[in-house]
Scaffold this motif. Structure first.
Motif, short mmCIF file in Angstrom:
data_model
loop_
_atom_site.label_atom_id
_atom_site.label_comp_id
_atom_site.label_asym_id
_atom_site.label_seq_id
_atom_site.Cartn_x
_atom_site.Cartn_y
_atom_site.Cartn_z
N ASP A 120 61.13 -56.11 38.11
CA ASP A 120 61.40 -54.68 38.28
C ASP A 120 61.88 -54.00 37.01
N ILE A 121 62.13 -54.79 35.96
CA ILE A 121 62.71 -54.21 34.75
C ILE A 121 61.80 -54.42 33.55
N CYS A 122 62.04 -53.62 32.53
CA CYS A 122 61.36 -53.74 31.24
C CYS A 122 62.42 -54.14 30.21
N ILE A 123 62.28 -55.33 29.63
CA ILE A 123 63.22 -55.80 28.62
C ILE A 123 62.69 -55.39 27.25
N VAL A 124 63.49 -54.62 26.51
CA VAL A 124 63.13 -54.21 25.15
C VAL A 124 63.96 -55.04 24.18
N LYS A 125 63.30 -55.90 23.41
CA LYS A 125 63.99 -56.82 22.51
C LYS A 125 64.02 -56.32 21.06
N SER A 126 63.50 -55.12 20.83
CA SER A 126 63.33 -54.64 19.46
C SER A 126 64.03 -53.32 19.19
N MET A 127 65.19 -53.11 19.80
CA MET A 127 66.00 -51.93 19.49
C MET A 127 66.65 -52.12 18.12
N TYR A 128 66.85 -51.00 17.42
CA TYR A 128 67.61 -51.07 16.17
C TYR A 128 68.29 -49.73 15.90
N THR A 129 69.31 -49.77 15.06
CA THR A 129 70.09 -48.59 14.71
C THR A 129 70.57 -48.74 13.27
N LEU A 153 78.28 -46.14 18.88
CA LEU A 153 78.42 -45.65 20.25
C LEU A 153 78.13 -44.16 20.32
N THR A 154 78.67 -43.41 19.36
CA THR A 154 78.43 -41.96 19.32
C THR A 154 76.95 -41.66 19.10
N PHE A 155 76.29 -42.46 18.28
CA PHE A 155 74.87 -42.29 18.00
C PHE A 155 74.04 -42.43 19.27
N PHE A 156 74.32 -43.46 20.06
CA PHE A 156 73.57 -43.68 21.29
C PHE A 156 73.81 -42.56 22.30
N GLN A 157 75.00 -42.00 22.31
CA GLN A 157 75.30 -40.97 23.30
C GLN A 157 74.80 -39.59 22.89
N SER A 158 74.80 -39.30 21.57
CA SER A 158 74.54 -37.93 21.14
C SER A 158 73.41 -37.78 20.13
N GLY A 159 72.85 -38.89 19.64
CA GLY A 159 71.80 -38.78 18.64
C GLY A 159 72.31 -38.54 17.24
N LYS A 188 84.87 -37.54 23.70
CA LYS A 188 83.83 -36.96 22.83
C LYS A 188 82.45 -37.54 23.15
N LEU A 189 82.43 -38.69 23.84
CA LEU A 189 81.16 -39.32 24.17
C LEU A 189 80.42 -38.59 25.28
N TRP A 190 81.14 -37.82 26.09
CA TRP A 190 80.47 -37.04 27.14
C TRP A 190 80.75 -35.55 26.95
N THR A 191 80.93 -35.17 25.69
CA THR A 191 81.21 -33.77 25.40
C THR A 191 79.97 -32.89 25.51
N ASN A 192 80.22 -31.62 25.69
CA ASN A 192 79.14 -30.63 25.66
C ASN A 192 78.84 -30.19 24.24
N GLY A 193 79.71 -30.55 23.28
CA GLY A 193 79.49 -30.15 21.89
C GLY A 193 79.46 -28.64 21.75
N PHE A 194 78.38 -28.14 21.16
CA PHE A 194 78.24 -26.69 20.97
C PHE A 194 77.54 -26.01 22.15
N LEU A 195 77.16 -26.77 23.18
CA LEU A 195 76.60 -26.15 24.38
C LEU A 195 77.72 -25.56 25.22
N ASP A 196 77.39 -24.72 26.19
CA ASP A 196 78.40 -24.16 27.08
C ASP A 196 79.18 -25.28 27.76
N SER A 197 80.45 -25.06 28.00
CA SER A 197 81.32 -26.12 28.51
C SER A 197 80.96 -26.58 29.92
N VAL A 198 80.13 -25.82 30.65
CA VAL A 198 79.71 -26.26 31.98
C VAL A 198 78.86 -27.51 31.91
#
Length: 483
Positions: free
Chosen positions: A143-152, A161-167, A211-221
């Motif tokens: 039922d899953i797709c295993i991706v063995k070639s991620m990199y950062t 961690l911040t990169f994965f959450q916000s780009g 900060k990992l689930w922040t809205n950043g510069f988007l509206d706070s909603v």
């Protein structure tokens, strides 16, 4: 002068329009009950955003099971028997190629290879190699797709961690959940579009921050709403003692009237966002107790997730809650499970961590599947980077550690338009470098947005004179893993 008069006229007419729309119904209209999209988008993005979704989505919702601290791929999904055959031998410089190291191993005089203490078996039609630490995941391998070639590029926890959450590796950028809330909104007006759940394992933990689930510069909603393990899942949601619901309603209407006057005077979109937040909190007072109540779950479900699902704040309990939130229409549910930072004592600590998450992660997939929700729900499991194939510090076969390794690591994905039962990408025999189908963090984000019906190059927000997006100026959709 004519330009100033026109701007004044437009502003005046807009204020009159908003005033008439809200007349007699307080903040209900401003809270998006009657006009859901009135304040959904800002920053002059209406023309760009009007077509969302850009094409038919494969997934409606996302559940992201983030394993904070970075699980070792060598003890999970990237089987490298050669490492066991060459324990203690030096990592060839031709393989490391001068890669940047962390401060924890940069001073080591040698880089001795170390294999996995745990066995691996092949499972499923794809004959995927899975560690003995993950027997429940092994049962859902088809039922899953295993991706063995991620990199950062990030080599330390906070930026990775911040990169994965916000780009982005810096703070104050909108998180992925905030971007999806901004672009697609919520399926349920009584619950936030973006919810966050935290749990702590028994291994060495890395902190998580709002900060990992922040809205950043988007509206706070669009900021993620954190659920806690306390008696009150969402803090400050209950009315004060002695306050009746109708009294609360009248109070919110009066506050809305005052905020509306402020909006007329200043035109600040955060004022309308605050009105929406008050209204959401009022509606959540009924919706949250219902969605967090597991007393009606049958014994078969409790057994599937394991007994820990009855203990609020555990990973198992959060997986079950994630299913309930997603089933109720929450667009993006983000789980963070801490404890994967095994720089030493890896065999003992990782065994505990795997036991914490293995059964519940597999149960979530099975639960969604049996409810007919997996096809429209994208589930992701993985951390912020991988682990080195060499030992950090002194080698002991049953007690070793691994440092951070951004160059290659493994995650898995399921449902929501992802091909099931496949393994994508490959690393070299040392498990150090990617030799087939690399997937960067930006590619990962582009693919998630694509599955949600969004062209990642068109989901933008103008801020400080430029248009920002989750994938910055990069990213390619990994089409080979899509149904």
């Amino acid at each position: 002068m004519e330009k100033e008069q026109l701007e004044h006229s437009l502003g005046h007419n807009r204020r009159k329009f908003l005033s008439k729309v809200s007349l007699g119904i307080g903040s209900l209209a401003l809270g998006s009950l009657l006009i859901p999209d009135l304040f959904k988008r800002g920053g002059g993005e209406d023309a760009i955003m009007a077509a969302l979704p850009h094409f038919a989505p494969k997934a409606k919702r996302v559940i992201y099971l983030f394993q904070n601290g970075a699980p070792s791929q060598f003890e999970s999904f990237d089987y490298k028997p050669m490492l066991n055959q060459h324990i203690g031998k030096e990592l060839p410089e031709s393989i490391r190629m001068g890669q940047r190291l962390t401060g924890m191993t940069a001073g080591q005089s040698s880089f001795p290879l170390v294999g996995s203490y745990f066995g691996f078996q092949q499972y499923g039609e794809a004959r995927a190699w899975i560690s003995d630490l993950f027997p429940h995941t092994a049962r859902i391998v088809d039922d899953i797709c295993i991706v063995k070639s991620m990199y950062t590029e990030a080599i330390n926890h906070d930026p990775a961690l911040t990169f994965f959450q916000s780009g982005a590796q810096v703070g104050n950028r909108p998180s992925m959940g905030a971007w999806l809330s901004y672009g697609l909104g919520s399926e349920n007006n009584n619950l936030p579009a973006f919810c966050v759940l935290l749990s702590r394992g028994r291994g060495n933990g890395q902190g998580v921050y709002s900060k990992l689930w922040t809205n950043g510069f988007l509206d706070s909603v669009h900021q993620g709403v954190q659920f806690s393990a306390s008696e009150d899942p969402v803090l400050y949601l209950k009315d004060p003692k002695g306050m009746r619901r109708e009294d609360r309603r009248r109070m919110l209407d009066k506050i809305s009237e005052l905020n509306h006057l402020n909006y007329q005077a200043f035109g600040d979109p955060e004022i309308t966002a605050k009105i929406q937040q008050y209204e959401m909190a009022f509606r959540m007072q009924t919706a949250v107790p219902e969605v967090t109540d597991i007393s009606k779950e049958p014994d078969s479900i409790i057994k599937m997730y394991g007994p820990d699902c009855l203990i609020p704040g555990t990973y198992a309990a959060n997986c079950l809650l994630a299913r309930k939130l997603s089933e109720s229409g929450v667009r993006f549910v983000q789980l963070y499970h801490q404890g994967w930072d095994q720089h030493d004592n890896l065999p003992t600590e990782m065994a505990k961590q795997a036991k914490d998450v293995d059964q519940a992660s597999a149960a979530l997939i099975q639960d969604l599947k049996q409810r007919g929700l997996l096809d429209e729900t994208l589930v992701i499991w993985g951390g912020e980077f991988g682990r080195t194939n060499y030992c950090q510090g002194k080698i002991q076969v049953d007690n070793y550690g691994r440092d951070h390794h951004p160059r290659s690591f493994s995650i898995w994905m399921a449902g929501g338009g992802v091909k099931p039962g496949i393994v994508y990408g490959e690393t070299d025999e040392f498990g150090y470098n990617i030799v087939e189908n690399p997937v960067h963090v930006h590619d990962f984000h582009a693919t998630i947005l694509h599955l949600m019906g969004i062209d990642h190059e068109r989901l933008t927000y103008k801020h400080l004179g430029r248009r920002f997006r989750l994938t910055d100026v990069h990213g390619h959709v990994v089409k080979d893993i899509l149904v």
